[in-house]
Design a protein around this motif. Structure first.
Motif, PDB file in Angstrom:
ATOM      1  N   LEU A   1     -35.719 -25.530  20.458  1.00 29.98           N
ATOM      2  CA  LEU A   1     -34.861 -24.658  19.668  1.00 29.98           C
ATOM      3  C   LEU A   1     -35.352 -23.221  19.654  1.00 29.98           C
ATOM      4  CD1 LEU A   1     -33.971 -26.746  16.513  1.00 29.98           C
ATOM      5  CD2 LEU A   1     -32.621 -26.373  18.534  1.00 29.98           C
TER       6      LEU A   1
ATOM      7  N   THR B   1     -30.269 -16.415  12.345  1.00 24.09           N
ATOM      8  CA  THR B   1     -31.536 -17.131  12.193  1.00 24.09           C
ATOM      9  C   THR B   1     -32.237 -17.307  13.537  1.00 24.09           C
ATOM     10  OG1 THR B   1     -30.249 -19.168  12.209  1.00 24.09           O
ATOM     11  CG2 THR B   1     -30.994 -18.360  10.076  1.00 24.09           C
ATOM     12  N   ALA B   2     -31.496 -17.608  14.593  1.00 23.47           N
ATOM     13  CA  ALA B   2     -32.152 -17.846  15.876  1.00 23.47           C
ATOM     14  C   ALA B   2     -32.779 -16.574  16.423  1.00 23.47           C
ATOM     15  CB  ALA B   2     -31.151 -18.417  16.887  1.00 23.47           C
TER      16      ALA B   2
ATOM     17  N   ASN C   1     -35.735 -15.624  14.439  1.00 20.79           N
ATOM     18  CA  ASN C   1     -36.849 -16.503  14.775  1.00 20.79           C
ATOM     19  C   ASN C   1     -37.517 -16.071  16.076  1.00 20.79           C
ATOM     20  OD1 ASN C   1     -38.261 -18.792  13.964  1.00 20.79           O
ATOM     21  ND2 ASN C   1     -37.258 -19.999  15.543  1.00 20.79           N
TER      22      ASN C   1
END
Lengths: 521, 499
Positions: A135, A440-441, A444
Motif C-alpha cells: 500500500l 492520505t496516500a 503517506n
C-alpha cells in the motif's frame, strides 16, 4: 527503475476490481453523448465513406477525426450481433436494454488500453527503494489514482464517453517517452491526434521536445543547442511516422476532395466562448467579473439595465455571447492568449536539454493553458491535466500538493454533469472515496518531508466543501431558486477557476525554477 | 496508511456497490396484479400508516390476501416510520387502497434510499466494529475482512428484508465484548423484527445460559440470568404492548407469523426436503401433520449437538460456530423454508472469514449461487454476474485464501486421522482442486440457467439442479463446521505479514 522482481498481482486485483465496478453502473443515467455514439455507429455502418462527414439527419453529426470513425465502424460490426436496430440511421434516441448493455460494455472493454497504459506508467516510477508494504509503494498509489480516477469513472461510465481509451493512448505515449522510446511515443501521439483532435493542445510540447531532445543528439558544455549535432535521419523518421499516420487517416477524404468539409466539422467555431456549464477557466473568471460589474453598474446607476444584453451566458444554452461591460472575446483572442501562456514553457525546454520529466511538465502546462484560455472548453478537459500530473505527484512532494488542489477542484467542477437525484449518492461517495485516498496516500508517501498543503490551500479546499454543500443542498431549498437558477453553476465555476489558475501558476513556477538545475529530472 | 482512511474507503465502496445494484430492477416490477416483495413493502407502509394498530394483522379494512403483514410488530413500526416520511414527500405513495401497485422512478428512489439509510445506520457500523475489535490480525487484515464481509453478494442483491441481520450482528458484537444485557436486548429486537431469527435463538440461549451456569448458579450467575431474562421480557413487552390487552389479538399475530398450514416447502429451495423430493415424493407420501413433526424432529436432532457443546463450553468461538451450525440445521431441515433464509447462515459464516477464509468464501459463493433463480426472476442478471465473479476473486486475493491451504490441514486434523493412508501433502491440493471445480460447476450451471431453455418435459430442470448443487455444498459445510466445533479451537498465532 523499480524492482523487477515483484509480483504485479495487486495490479490485476485493482484492474479487475475497477472493471467489475464499472459494470454495476450500466443502468445509471447516461447523457446525450450516448445517443451521439449510437448515431455514429449507425452512420459508419450504414453509409459509405463519402457520406460520413456530410450526414446530418441527426443533430449529432460526426465531429471526431477519421480514425475514431473507423473505431465506431469496428464496434458496429460487433453491434450487429447484439441488436441490429441500433444501427439504423432513423432510429433516433433508440436505447433498448441490449443497446445500453453493448455500449457500456464497449467502454469497459476499450478501457483495457487505459489499464495497460497505467501499468506502463507504474513501471516508469523511479524510487530509491520499494517499501515492503504494497500500500505504501508509489506504483500502487499511482495505479489507484489512475485506474480509480473519479473523473474518468463519472465521465466515461455514467455520463458516457470513450475518454479512457483516448487517455490510454496519451498515457502510453507519455510512458514511452519517459522510457526514452521516442519513436513509439510519437507514433502513439500521432494516432491519438487522429482519434480526437482536442489533443492538438498538447502537440506543441511534443513538437518542441522531440525536435530539441531527439533530433539534436549532443549539447554544448553549458547545455544549450549544438546546431551541428542535428540528425536529419531522426527528423525524417519522426516526420515519416506522423505523415503516414495522417495519410492513413485523412487520405481517403483528401482523395475525395472532402478535406474542407471534414475540417469544418472538426472545428466548429460557431459555438460560444463558454460551454453551457462554464468550465472553470479564465473566461469563467472574466465572465463572472463582467456579470458582477454589470450588476454593480446597474445598482450605481452608471448603466442602463435595458441596454444590457439579456442574460444569455447563464442561460445554459450554447450560443454566441456578448459581454455586458468588458469587451467581448473573439476566438482569435483565445488562441493568442493560449499561445502566450504556453510560450515560456516551450522556450524553457528548447533552450536546454531538460529530460523526460520536464517534457511531462511542459505537456501539463500546455494542457492547463489550453484549458484556461481555450475557446469553448468543456470541463471534462481538466482530466487532460489531472491524469498526467498523477505520475509526477507520486514522485515529487511539491507536485503532490499541486495535484491535491487541482484534482479536488477539477473533480468537483464535474459535479454538474450528473444532475439526476439517483446519481447524487454515486458522485458524492465516489468523490469522497477518491479524495480521502489521494490525500492520505500521497501524504503517506511524502510524510518524511512535512505536510503537503499550505494553510491557504487547506482553507481554499475547506471553502470548496462549503460551496459544495450550499450548491447541492442549501440552494435548492432557498427562495432564490426561481430568480437565479444558474447561480450555483456560476459560483462553482468561479470558485473552481481560482483553484485551477493557482495550480497552473504553481506548476509554471516548478518548471521555471528547475531551469537552473542541470540534472536529468 | 491510517486505519480510519482504509475503513472509510471500504465503507464508501460498499455503499457504492449497493447503490449501483439498486439502480436495477426490483422484484415484481411491472407485474400486476400481485407484483412482488417491493409492492409488499409499500403496501405495509400504506396499511401501517392509515389503519389503527389493532387492525394491522386483522382482516378488516385490511385485505390480508393482498400481502398481509406476516412479520412481528417491529417490522410494522419500521414500515410506519418509512410511511411517515413517504407521506411528507408524496401522499400518493401511501394512500389507503388507491396506491396499490404504485410505481414511479421517484418512489423507487425513495424505497432504495430507506434501505440504504437503514443499512448504513444499523448493519454497516456493526460490521465495522466487529472487524476492528473482535478480529485478530494486522490493521490491513482487519480491513480486508471488513471489505470481504461488506461485499458479500447475497445481502447486496436481496434488496429488502434483512435488517434483522443487522440487529442480530449487534447482538453478537455485544456478546463478544462481554455486554450480555445489551446483546440480549439487540437479539430480542432482531427476533421481534423477523421471526426467522429463531434460527439463531438456540445458540444465543445456550451461550447465555452456559455463561450463567459457569459463573455459578448461586451468586453472580443467577444475577446475570435475572438481568438477561428481565431485558428480554421488557423488550418483548414493549414491542407487543399495543396487542397485549387483548389475548385474541396476540394469537392472531402469532397465527400470521407462523403459517403452519402451508406445505413442507415452496418453490425450489436448497434444503433436504426439496432435494429429497426429486427422488422420493415426500409431500405426497406423508400427511401434512407428519411432515411437520418429521421436519421438527430432524431439525432438533441436527441442531442439538452443537448447542449442547456450546452449553458445556460457552466460549465466543463456540458461539460463532454454533450460530452457523444451528442456522444451517434449521435451513436444511425446517418447515416452509425460503431461499432467502440462507442469509441467516451466511452472516455467522462471514464472522469466521479470518480463521477459515477458503471454506467461508466457498460457502458464501454457494449461498449466492443458490438464490440464482430468484435473481433471474427479479431481473438482476448483470449484478449477479458482476458479484459472482468479483466476490471470490477479490476475497481470495485479499485474504490469501488459497495460500493458506496448508493451515487448513491443521484444522482438518481429524480428517487426517481418518484418511491417514493418504499422503498429507495431497490434502491441500485436493481441497484447492475441489474449490476450483465447484466454482466452475456453479459458473457453468449459471450460464445454462440463463442461456438455455429447459427441455419441455422437465420444465424445472435448472432450478432443481441449482438447488441440489447448493444443497450438497451446504450439507458439506454443515458437517465440516460441526466437526470443527468438537475439536479444539486454533491457537492464536501471529499471521505472516505477507499481504
Amino acid at each position: 527503475m523499480a524492482a523487477l522482481v515483484e509480483s504485479w498481482s495487486w495490479f490485476t486485483a485493482l484492474a479487475v476490481g475497477v472493471s467489475l465496478f464499472k459494470c454495476l453502473f450500466i443502468n445509471a443515467y447516461h447523457s446525450t453523448d450516448f445517443e451521439v455514439h449510437r448515431n455514429w455507429l449507425a452512420i459508419t455502418h450504414s453509409l459509405p465513406l463519402s457520406r460520413w462527414y456530410h450526414e446530418n439527419s441527426s443533430e449529432w453529426t460526426l465531429d471526431y477525426p477519421p480514425l475514431f470513425a473507423w473505431l465506431e465502424r469496428g464496434l458496429a460490426q460487433a453491434a450487429r450481433r447484439w441488436d441490429g436496430d441500433m444501427l439504423r440511421l432513423d432510429n433516433l434516441n433508440y436505447a433498448s436494454p441490449a443497446t445500453v448493455l453493448f455500449q457500456r460494455l464497449s467502454v469497459v472493454c476499450t478501457d483495457l488500453l487505459f489499464i495497460y497504459a497505467a501499468r506502463e506508467c507504474c513501471r516508469c516510477i523511479q524510487v530509491q527503494k520499494a517499501p515492503q508494504d504494497v500500500l505504501s509503494r508509489p506504483s500502487f498509489v499511482l495505479a489507484v489514482l489512475l485506474l480509480w480516477n473519479f473523473g474518468l469513472l463519472i465521465v466515461d461510465h455514467i455520463h458516457f464517453q470513450y475518454n479512457g481509451f483516448l487517455f490510454g493512448f496519451l498515457l502510453l505515449s507519455v510512458a514511452r517517452h519517459l522510457q526514452s522510446r521516442h519513436l513509439q511515443g510519437a507514433l502513439l501521439f500521432a494516432m491519438l491526434l487522429n482519434l480526437k483532435h482536442i489533443f492538438l493542445y498538447v502537440a506543441p510540447a511534443y513538437g518542441i521536445f522531440l525536435l530539441r531532445s531527439y533530433c539534436f543528439t549532443l549539447d554544448q558544455p553549458d547545455g544549450s543547442i549544438k546546431w551541428s549535432s542535428f540528425s536529419p535521419l531522426r527528423l525524417l523518421a519522426l516526420g515519416g511516422i506522423v505523415v503516414s499516420v495522417f495519410a492513413l487517416s485523412f487520405g481517403p477524404f483528401v482523395a475525395m476532395g472532402q478535406l474542407s468539409q471534414v475540417v469544418s466539422r472538426l472545428f466548429p467555431f460557431r459555438r460560444g466562448l463558454c460551454h453551457a456549464y462554464w468550465a472553470p477557466n479564465a473566461w469563467a473568471l472574466y465572465s463572472g467579473a463582467d456579470k458582477a460589474l454589470a450588476v454593480l453598474g446597474v445598482r450605481l446607476k452608471l448603466l442602463q439595465g435595458a441596454e444590457l444584453p439579456r442574460a444569455a451566458m447563464t442561460g445554459g444554452l450554447v450560443q454566441e455571447v456578448q459581454h455586458a461591460v468588458l469587451p467581448s472575446v473573439p476566438p482569435a483572442a483565445t488562441l493568442l492568449c493560449t499561445l502566450l501562456a504556453v510560450l515560456p514553457a516551450l522556450f524553457s525546454i528548447w533552450r536546454r536539454r531538460r529530460g523526460n520529466r520536464a517534457f511531462l511538465r511542459c505537456l501539463l502546462l500546455c494542457a492547463l493553458a489550453s484549458f484556461l484560455f481555450g475557446w469553448h472548453v468543456h470541463e471534462k478537459a481538466i482530466l487532460l491535466a489531472v491524469l498526467p500530473l498523477s505520475i509526477l505527484a507520486v514522485e515529487n512532494r511539491e507536485d503532490a500538493g499541486i495535484f491535491l488542489v487541482l484534482s479536488t477542484t477539477g473533480h468537483y467542477s464535474l459535479f454538474p454533469l450528473l444532475f439526476t437525484p439517483a446519481e447524487m449518492i454515486i458522485k458524492v461517495c465516489l468523490m469522497l472515496m477518491f479524495t480521502i485516498y489521494s490525500f492520505t496516500a500521497l501524504g503517506n508517501l511524502h510524510r518524511s518531508q512535512g505536510s503537503l498543503l499550505r494553510p491557504m490551500e487547506v482553507a481554499y479546499l475547506l471553502g470548496l466543501v462549503a460551496v459544495a454543500i450550499s450548491c447541492e443542498f442549501v440552494f435548492p431549498l432557498s427562495p432564490w431558486r426561481q430568480k437565479l437558477p444558474f447561480l450555483p453553476l456560476l459560483a462553482t465555476s468561479v470558485y473552481c477557476a481560482v483553484g485551477v489558475s493557482y495550480s497552473f501558476l504553481r506548476l509554471y513556477a516548478t518548471l521555471l525554477r528547475s531551469n537552473d538545475k542541470h540534472k536529468q529530472l | 496508511m491510517q486505519t480510519w482512511s482504509l475503513v472509510s474507503i471500504s465503507v464508501l465502496l460498499a455503499v457504492l456497490v449497493r447503490w449501483g445494484v439498486s439502480l436495477n430492477s426490483y422484484s415484481g416490477a411491472g407485474k400486476p396484479p400481485m407484483f412482488g416483495d417491493y409492492e409488499a413493502q409499500r403496501h405495509w407502509q400504506e396499511v401501517t400508516y392509515n389503519l389503527p394498530l389493532q387492525q394491522y394483522f386483522n382482516t378488516s379494512d385490511n385485505d390480508l390476501n393482498y400481502w398481509g403483514l406476516d412479520y412481528p410488530p417491529l417490522t410494522a413500526y419500521h414500515s410506519w416510520l418509512c410511511a411517515y416520511v413517504a407521506n411528507i414527500l408524496n401522499p400518493d405513495w401511501v394512500e389507503l387502497h388507491k396506491s396499490r401497485g404504485y410505481e414511479s422512478p421517484a418512489h423507487k428512489l425513495f424505497m432504495r434510499t430507506t434501505v440504504l439509510v437503514t443499512d448504513v445506520l444499523i448493519y454497516i457500523p456493526a460490521v465495522v466494529l466487529y472487524c476492528l475489535y473482535l478480529t485478530d490480525g494486522s490493521a490491513k487484515r482487519k480491513v480486508s475482512i471488513l471489505l470481504s464481509i461488506l461485499l458479500y453478494p447475497g445481502l447486496i442483491l436481496i434488496d429488502y428484508g434483512h435488517f434483522h441481520l443487522g440487529f442480530a450482528l449487534w447482538g453478537v458484537l455485544a456478546l463478544g465484548l462481554g455486554w450480555n444485557s445489551l446483546g440480549s436486548l439487540a437479539f430480542s429486537l432482531a427476533l421481534n423484527y423477523k421471526q426467522m431469527e429463531l434460527y439463531h435463538a438456540l445458540p444465543f440461549f445456550c451461550y447465555l445460559l452456559g455463561k450463567c451456569i459457569k459463573a455459578g448458579l448461586i451468586g453472580r450467575g443467577f444475577i446475570l440470568l435475572v438481568k438477561i431474562t428481565a431485558t428480554v421480557l421488557v423488550t418483548f413487552g414493549l414491542c407487543w404492548l399495543p396487542f397485549l390487552p387483548d389475548p385474541s389479538q396476540v394469537l392472531q399475530v402469532v397465527r400470521r407469523i407462523f403459517p403452519v398450514d402451508r406445505g413442507l416447502f415452496e418453490d425450489k429451495v436448497a434444503n433436504t426436503w426439496c432435494s429429497l423430493n426429486s427422488v422420493i415424493k415426500i409431500r405426497s407420501i406423508l400427511t401434512s401433520d407428519s411432515q411437520l413433526y418429521l421436519s421438527l424432529a430432524f431439525t432438533l436432532l441436527a441442531a442439538i449437538p452443537s448447542s449442547i457443546r456450546l452449553l458445556m463450553k460457552p466460549t465466543f468461538w463456540n458461539f460463532k460456530l454454533a450460530l452457523i451450525n444451528s442456522s444451517l440445521a434449521f435451513f436444511l431441515f425446517s418447515y416452509q423454508v425460503h431461499e432467502k433464509s440462507i442469509l441467516l447462515a451466511a452472516l455467522p459464516v462471514c464472522l469466521l472469514l479470518n480463521e477459515f477464509p477458503l471454506m467461508c468464501i466457498w460457502f458464501l459463493q454457494a449461498s449466492t449461487f443458490s438464490m440464482l433463480p430468484l435473481f433471474l426472476k427479479d431481473g438482476l442478471l448483470v449484478p449477479y454476474t458482476v458479484t459472482f465473479l468479483g466476490f471470490p476473486f477479490l476475497t481470495v486475493y485479499l485474504l490469501s485464501a488459497l495460500d493458506d491451504c496448508s493451515e487448513d490441514e491443521l484444522k482438518l486434523g481429524i480428517y487426517g486421522k481418518l484418511f491417514s493412508f493418504l499422503p498429507k501433502i495431497h490434502l491441500a491440493c485436493i481441497i484447492k482442486w475441489k474449490f476450483y471445480i465447484s466454482m466452475a460447476l456453479m459458473a457453468v450451471l449459471s450460464i445454462l440457467c440463463v442461456a438455455m431453455d429447459p427441455p419441455p418435459h422437465l420444465p424445472d430442470l435448472f432450478p432443481v439442479l441449482v438447488s441440489t448443487t447448493a444443497f450438497m455444498h451446504f450439507l458439506g459445510v454443515f458437517l465440516h463446521f460441526n466437526i470443527v466445533q468438537f475439536m479444539d479451537p486454533p491457537r492464536k498465532k501471529s499471521r505472516k505479514k505477507n499481504n
